[in-house]
Design a protein around this motif. Structure first.
Motif, mmCIF file in Angstrom:
data_model
loop_
_atom_site.group_PDB
_atom_site.id
_atom_site.type_symbol
_atom_site.label_atom_id
_atom_site.label_comp_id
_atom_site.label_asym_id
_atom_site.label_seq_id
_atom_site.Cartn_x
_atom_site.Cartn_y
_atom_site.Cartn_z
ATOM 1 N N SER A 1 -17.444 41.096 -49.126
ATOM 2 C CA SER A 1 -17.210 40.375 -47.869
ATOM 3 C C SER A 1 -17.738 38.939 -47.928
ATOM 4 O O SER A 1 -17.108 38.017 -47.414
ATOM 5 N N ILE A 2 -18.886 38.734 -48.568
ATOM 6 C CA ILE A 2 -19.427 37.373 -48.691
ATOM 7 C C ILE A 2 -18.519 36.543 -49.603
ATOM 8 O O ILE A 2 -18.218 35.389 -49.312
ATOM 9 N N LEU B 1 -15.463 35.352 -47.753
ATOM 10 C CA LEU B 1 -15.774 34.196 -46.892
ATOM 11 C C LEU B 1 -15.888 32.913 -47.717
ATOM 12 O O LEU B 1 -15.447 31.841 -47.283
ATOM 13 N N MET B 2 -16.478 33.027 -48.871
ATOM 14 C CA MET B 2 -16.609 31.862 -49.752
ATOM 15 C C MET B 2 -15.233 31.370 -50.192
ATOM 16 O O MET B 2 -14.976 30.167 -50.217
ATOM 17 N N LEU C 1 -23.595 33.740 -54.623
ATOM 18 C CA LEU C 1 -23.078 35.103 -54.494
ATOM 19 C C LEU C 1 -23.763 36.038 -55.499
ATOM 20 O O LEU C 1 -24.127 37.170 -55.153
ATOM 21 N N CYS D 1 -27.115 36.808 -54.113
ATOM 22 C CA CYS D 1 -27.002 37.782 -53.019
ATOM 23 C C CYS D 1 -26.792 39.197 -53.560
ATOM 24 O O CYS D 1 -27.424 40.148 -53.094
ATOM 25 N N SER E 1 -23.723 41.611 -46.865
ATOM 26 C CA SER E 1 -23.129 41.205 -45.589
ATOM 27 C C SER E 1 -23.723 39.866 -45.189
ATOM 28 O O SER E 1 -24.922 39.612 -45.374
ATOM 29 N N ILE E 2 -22.896 39.008 -44.627
ATOM 30 C CA ILE E 2 -23.345 37.683 -44.208
ATOM 31 C C ILE E 2 -24.405 37.784 -43.115
ATOM 32 O O ILE E 2 -25.239 36.896 -42.962
ATOM 33 N N LYS E 3 -24.416 38.870 -42.370
ATOM 34 C CA LYS E 3 -25.401 39.068 -41.298
ATOM 35 C C LYS E 3 -26.804 39.213 -41.835
ATOM 36 O O LYS E 3 -27.777 38.929 -41.151
ATOM 37 N N VAL F 1 -28.018 37.405 -44.287
ATOM 38 C CA VAL F 1 -28.417 36.123 -44.867
ATOM 39 C C VAL F 1 -29.106 35.290 -43.799
ATOM 40 O O VAL F 1 -28.594 35.112 -42.705
#
Length: 161
Positions: free
Chosen positions: A112-113, A116-117, A146, A149, A156-158, A160
């Motif tokens: 998912s990250i 988004l990237m 990434l 991460c 998940s971006i949440k 970060v």
């Protein structure tokens, strides 16, 4: 076909102008190529060669690198090699194709990250109209982030900060 045999100083002026105006090369990049092209000029003068052509390229490459394959050259030597090839391409065709770097990495933005990237990079490409070089910088740095991460198990971006 462009003129095959041309006075070197005229050719040098034309290729520099072409790279500056048509391809919008940065002055520091032009400066790196110019140093190689100045060396070519010295080589041609010392060997009493007045006109640049593909035969001259072969002599220069042999003089500079011997029989070594491009894979055996250092990074700097590869840059010199590419400058010489670029000069010949312009001498023969009147244009220069932008040469891709050797073994350019394809970044896989997974998860998912990563998705988004990839969207962010596409946004920058379309809306900001960034150069290919700048987009590659974004890809490289975002890919490193990434990887970090993923190493820290942040999926998940949440998560970060």
């Amino acid at each position: 076909m462009y003129e095959k045999v041309k006075d070197y100083n005229l050719l040098l002026t034309e290729v520099t102008d072409y790279l500056k105006t048509k391809l919008r090369y940065h002055p520091s990049t032009l400066n790196r190529h110019s140093r190689t092209w100045a060396w070519i000029n010295k080589f041609m003068n010392s060997n009493r060669i007045k006109h640049y052509c593909p035969k001259v390229e072969k002599k220069i490459l042999y003089h500079r690198f011997g029989l070594r394959d491009i894979t055996q050259l250092t990074r700097h030597e590869k840059e010199v090699h590419n400058s010489i090839k670029m000069m010949t391409e312009f001498a023969v065709t009147g244009a220069v194709k932008v040469m891709p770097r050797i073994n350019r990495r394809d970044f896989g933005f997974e998860g998912s990250i990563g998705a988004l990237m990839r969207k962010f990079i596409e946004y920058k490409k379309v809306d900001s109209r960034l150069s290919t070089v700048r987009l590659r910088c974004y890809e490289r740095y975002l890919y490193r982030f990434l990887q970090y991460c993923n190493k820290k198990k942040v999926h998940s971006i949440k998560k970060v900060d």
